[in-house]
Motif scaffolding. Structure first.
Motif, PDB file in Angstrom:
ATOM      1  N   GLY A  62       0.774  -1.142  -0.102  1.00 40.64           N
ATOM      2  CA  GLY A  62      -0.123  -0.061  -0.053  1.00 40.64           C
ATOM      3  C   GLY A  62       0.750   1.348   0.046  1.00 40.64           C
ATOM      4  O   GLY A  62       2.297   1.141   0.134  1.00 40.64           O
ATOM      5  N   LEU A  63       0.060   2.327  -0.080  1.00 42.94           N
ATOM      6  CA  LEU A  63       1.057   3.860  -0.095  1.00 42.94           C
ATOM      7  C   LEU A  63       0.411   4.240   1.079  1.00 42.94           C
ATOM      8  O   LEU A  63      -0.428   4.822   1.628  1.00 42.94           O
ATOM      9  N   HIS A  64       1.671   4.508   2.003  1.00 44.19           N
ATOM     10  CA  HIS A  64       1.281   5.340   3.275  1.00 44.19           C
ATOM     11  C   HIS A  64       1.036   6.865   3.063  1.00 44.19           C
ATOM     12  O   HIS A  64       1.628   7.385   2.297  1.00 44.19           O
ATOM     13  N   PRO A  65       0.254   7.258   4.000  1.00 47.92           N
ATOM     14  CA  PRO A  65      -0.202   8.554   3.792  1.00 47.92           C
ATOM     15  C   PRO A  65       0.684   9.773   3.622  1.00 47.92           C
ATOM     16  O   PRO A  65       0.487  10.649   2.972  1.00 47.92           O
ATOM     17  N   THR A  66       1.844   9.542   4.472  1.00 47.15           N
ATOM     18  CA  THR A  66       2.869  10.400   4.467  1.00 47.15           C
ATOM     19  C   THR A  66       3.692  10.610   3.201  1.00 47.15           C
ATOM     20  O   THR A  66       4.614  11.547   3.015  1.00 47.15           O
ATOM     21  N   SER A  67       3.609   9.427   2.317  1.00 50.46           N
ATOM     22  CA  SER A  67       4.222   9.336   1.115  1.00 50.46           C
ATOM     23  C   SER A  67       3.196   9.836  -0.052  1.00 50.46           C
ATOM     24  O   SER A  67       3.542   9.610  -1.370  1.00 50.46           O
ATOM     25  N   VAL A  68       2.250  10.277   0.326  1.00 50.05           N
ATOM     26  CA  VAL A  68       1.141  10.535  -0.709  1.00 50.05           C
ATOM     27  C   VAL A  68       1.672  12.240  -1.244  1.00 50.05           C
ATOM     28  O   VAL A  68       1.357  13.161  -0.221  1.00 50.05           O
ATOM     29  N   LYS A  69       2.174  12.318  -2.102  1.00 53.34           N
ATOM     30  CA  LYS A  69       2.741  13.496  -2.741  1.00 53.34           C
ATOM     31  C   LYS A  69       1.986  13.835  -4.049  1.00 53.34           C
ATOM     32  O   LYS A  69       1.178  13.152  -4.550  1.00 53.34           O
ATOM     33  N   GLU A  70       2.651  14.652  -4.863  1.00 46.71           N
ATOM     34  CA  GLU A  70       2.077  15.081  -6.132  1.00 46.71           C
ATOM     35  C   GLU A  70       1.931  13.829  -7.184  1.00 46.71           C
ATOM     36  O   GLU A  70       1.230  13.708  -7.913  1.00 46.71           O
ATOM     37  N   ASN A  71       2.753  13.090  -7.190  1.00 42.52           N
ATOM     38  CA  ASN A  71       2.993  11.933  -8.031  1.00 42.52           C
ATOM     39  C   ASN A  71       2.398  10.624  -7.415  1.00 42.52           C
ATOM     40  O   ASN A  71       2.704   9.640  -7.852  1.00 42.52           O
ATOM     41  N   PHE A  72       1.200  10.912  -6.516  1.00 37.90           N
ATOM     42  CA  PHE A  72       0.728   9.818  -6.087  1.00 37.90           C
ATOM     43  C   PHE A  72      -0.207   8.653  -6.775  1.00 37.90           C
ATOM     44  O   PHE A  72       0.067   7.580  -6.496  1.00 37.90           O
ATOM     45  N   LYS A  73      -0.381   9.082  -7.933  1.00 38.53           N
ATOM     46  CA  LYS A  73      -1.022   8.040  -8.749  1.00 38.53           C
ATOM     47  C   LYS A  73       0.026   7.193  -9.538  1.00 38.53           C
ATOM     48  O   LYS A  73      -0.224   5.903  -9.590  1.00 38.53           O
ATOM     49  N   GLU A  74       1.407   7.728  -9.640  1.00 39.43           N
ATOM     50  CA  GLU A  74       2.325   6.658 -10.233  1.00 39.43           C
ATOM     51  C   GLU A  74       2.471   5.855  -8.844  1.00 39.43           C
ATOM     52  O   GLU A  74       2.651   4.718  -9.281  1.00 39.43           O
ATOM     53  N   GLU A  75       2.678   6.111  -7.740  1.00 44.56           N
ATOM     54  CA  GLU A  75       2.766   5.388  -6.634  1.00 44.56           C
ATOM     55  C   GLU A  75       1.701   4.472  -6.402  1.00 44.56           C
ATOM     56  O   GLU A  75       1.790   3.049  -6.402  1.00 44.56           O
ATOM     57  N   LEU A  76       0.338   4.594  -6.591  1.00 42.89           N
ATOM     58  CA  LEU A  76      -0.675   3.727  -6.685  1.00 42.89           C
ATOM     59  C   LEU A  76      -0.656   2.803  -7.666  1.00 42.89           C
ATOM     60  O   LEU A  76      -1.088   1.592  -7.634  1.00 42.89           O
ATOM     61  N   ASP A  97      -2.784  11.566   7.260  1.00 40.87           N
ATOM     62  CA  ASP A  97      -1.922  11.887   8.293  1.00 40.87           C
ATOM     63  C   ASP A  97      -1.928  13.522   8.105  1.00 40.87           C
ATOM     64  O   ASP A  97      -1.471  14.046   7.052  1.00 40.87           O
ATOM     65  N   LEU A  98      -2.258  14.098   9.070  1.00 43.74           N
ATOM     66  CA  LEU A  98      -2.478  15.670   8.821  1.00 43.74           C
ATOM     67  C   LEU A  98      -1.382  16.366  10.185  1.00 43.74           C
ATOM     68  O   LEU A  98      -1.291  17.414  10.497  1.00 43.74           O
ATOM     69  N   TYR A  99      -0.502  15.426  10.778  1.00 43.13           N
ATOM     70  CA  TYR A  99       0.442  15.975  11.658  1.00 43.13           C
ATOM     71  C   TYR A  99       1.617  16.415  10.718  1.00 43.13           C
ATOM     72  O   TYR A  99       2.050  17.574  11.036  1.00 43.13           O
ATOM     73  N   TRP A 100       1.799  15.781   9.691  1.00 44.60           N
ATOM     74  CA  TRP A 100       3.345  16.081   8.882  1.00 44.60           C
ATOM     75  C   TRP A 100       2.863  17.103   7.771  1.00 44.60           C
ATOM     76  O   TRP A 100       3.805  17.908   7.462  1.00 44.60           O
ATOM     77  N   ASP A 101       1.655  16.954   7.287  1.00 43.98           N
ATOM     78  CA  ASP A 101       1.534  17.635   5.852  1.00 43.98           C
ATOM     79  C   ASP A 101      -0.136  17.957   6.022  1.00 43.98           C
ATOM     80  O   ASP A 101      -0.767  16.960   5.677  1.00 43.98           O
ATOM     81  N   THR A 102      -0.579  19.165   6.029  1.00 41.20           N
ATOM     82  CA  THR A 102      -2.056  19.273   5.904  1.00 41.20           C
ATOM     83  C   THR A 102      -2.358  19.571   4.333  1.00 41.20           C
ATOM     84  O   THR A 102      -3.447  19.732   3.995  1.00 41.20           O
ATOM     85  N   SER A 103      -1.401  20.201   3.611  1.00 42.30           N
ATOM     86  CA  SER A 103      -1.537  20.497   2.246  1.00 42.30           C
ATOM     87  C   SER A 103      -2.227  19.451   1.305  1.00 42.30           C
ATOM     88  O   SER A 103      -2.660  19.668   0.217  1.00 42.30           O
ATOM     89  N   THR A 104      -1.723  18.141   1.682  1.00 47.55           N
ATOM     90  CA  THR A 104      -1.968  17.025   0.625  1.00 47.55           C
ATOM     91  C   THR A 104      -3.283  16.176   1.086  1.00 47.55           C
ATOM     92  O   THR A 104      -3.634  15.242   0.610  1.00 47.55           O
ATOM     93  N   LEU A 105      -4.077  17.044   1.887  1.00 40.50           N
ATOM     94  CA  LEU A 105      -5.382  16.199   2.358  1.00 40.50           C
ATOM     95  C   LEU A 105      -6.191  15.631   1.176  1.00 40.50           C
ATOM     96  O   LEU A 105      -6.586  14.366   1.280  1.00 40.50           O
ATOM     97  N   GLU A 106      -6.331  16.550   0.155  1.00 44.18           N
ATOM     98  CA  GLU A 106      -7.336  15.882  -0.823  1.00 44.18           C
ATOM     99  C   GLU A 106      -6.649  14.809  -1.466  1.00 44.18           C
ATOM    100  O   GLU A 106      -7.333  13.759  -1.725  1.00 44.18           O
ATOM    101  N   PHE A 107      -5.353  14.781  -1.835  1.00 47.92           N
ATOM    102  CA  PHE A 107      -4.677  13.518  -2.218  1.00 47.92           C
ATOM    103  C   PHE A 107      -4.912  12.526  -1.413  1.00 47.92           C
ATOM    104  O   PHE A 107      -4.997  11.367  -1.768  1.00 47.92           O
ATOM    105  N   GLN A 108      -4.614  12.715  -0.111  1.00 50.49           N
ATOM    106  CA  GLN A 108      -4.536  11.650   0.742  1.00 50.49           C
ATOM    107  C   GLN A 108      -6.044  11.074   0.930  1.00 50.49           C
ATOM    108  O   GLN A 108      -6.158   9.812   0.688  1.00 50.49           O
ATOM    109  N   LYS A 109      -6.930  11.833   0.861  1.00 49.14           N
ATOM    110  CA  LYS A 109      -8.431  11.255   0.675  1.00 49.14           C
ATOM    111  C   LYS A 109      -8.507  10.355  -0.427  1.00 49.14           C
ATOM    112  O   LYS A 109      -8.974   8.988  -0.280  1.00 49.14           O
ATOM    113  N   GLN A 110      -8.168  10.910  -1.437  1.00 51.66           N
ATOM    114  CA  GLN A 110      -8.318  10.011  -2.800  1.00 51.66           C
ATOM    115  C   GLN A 110      -7.515   8.613  -2.726  1.00 51.66           C
ATOM    116  O   GLN A 110      -8.102   7.714  -3.159  1.00 51.66           O
ATOM    117  N   ALA A 111      -6.456   8.777  -2.308  1.00 55.36           N
ATOM    118  CA  ALA A 111      -5.470   7.726  -2.274  1.00 55.36           C
ATOM    119  C   ALA A 111      -6.013   6.599  -1.333  1.00 55.36           C
ATOM    120  O   ALA A 111      -5.948   5.270  -1.439  1.00 55.36           O
TER     121      ALA A 111
END
Ligand SMILES: [Zn+2]
Length: 254
Positions: A62-76, A97-111
């Protein structure tokens, strides 16, 4: 026999002494290890670990939420590719995970949603990572809930109400080192949660239990978590080990 349902044994933290660390865990009675993924950077190390301990080590993907970045579709896509190639025991660890980074919330939800659907497709449990994100996680679980959605709420550190809510979505609670912390809070109400909902984990190399708090964690320390639960529930350590291992078998189907 104890089961560590969440341990990153492939971590670089063990590069210098992995065989000795594993032996300490075997000697402490830990016989089964479930290994959560993080991202594509660790896949080879996970496969190498499995090759070394094929009867002991059970891999998730799987893909850990703190590794969900701009390229998350490639990771998936990488995650999906692995599932097409071989068998895993869970989709994990996944979540928000909103402790390390809140800016990626929408990506994190999608992933998170996408990986829940993957788990349903393969009839596998999910292993949830939740940090500062109970409301967001529950919001996703509410939209995805069904009879074929089940798994583990890893490193559970919420309130009694959040514990009951997690259980209502067919999740077991992964209990680790935090239960031994003086300000860990969950020790205050855990005995009100029936043991059938509990599995044990270390999350090593993170979150070492007392008396090793702040140090590198390892799977042999699961024995300290088991001991603490035996005090909380007022039953023997053997009983804790037996019930929580049974629970892990119910989730992972092995
Ligand atoms: Zn983890």
């Amino acid at each position: 026999m104890l089961t560590d349902t969440h341990t990153h044994l492939y971590s670089d933290a063990f590069a210098s002494d992995r065989p000795k660390m594993m032996q300490r865990a075997f000697d402490a009675g830990i016989k089964r290890f479930f290994i959560p993924a993080i991202d594509s950077g660790y896949t080879e190390a996970m496969y190498a670990l499995e090759k070394e301990y094929p009867d002991r080590v059970f891999l998730m993907m799987g893909l850990h939420p703190t590794s969900v970045k701009e390229n998350f579709k490639e990771e998936l896509a990488h995650v999906e590719e692995q599932f097409k190639k071989r068998n895993f025991y869970a989709v994990g660890e996944i979540g928000i995970d909103l402790y390390w980074d809140t800016s990626t919330l929408e990506f994190q939800k999608q992933a998170f949603k996408w990986q829940i659907q993957l788990a349903k497709k393969y009839k596998l449990p999910i292993v949830i990572h939740c940090r500062d994100a109970f409301d967001e996680i529950f919001e996703v679980l509410e939209t995805e809930k069904s009879d074929d959605l089940f798994g583990i709420f890893h490193c559970f550190t919420g309130t009694f109400e959040q514990a009951e809510k997690a259980i209502s979505y067919n999740m077991k609670l992964g209990i680790g080192g935090v239960v031994t912390f003086k300000n860990g809070k969950i020790d205050k109400f855990l005995n009100e949660i029936p043991l059938k909902h509990i599995v044990l984990e270390t999350d090593s190399p993170y979150l070492a239990p007392a008396p090793f708090r702040g140090k590198r964690n390892e799977s042999s320390y699961l024995a300290f978590v088991c001991k603490k639960l035996s005090e909380i529930y007022g039953v023997s350590e053997e009983e804790i080990a037996q019930i929580t291992t049974q629970n892990s078998k119910a989730v992972f189907k092995i």
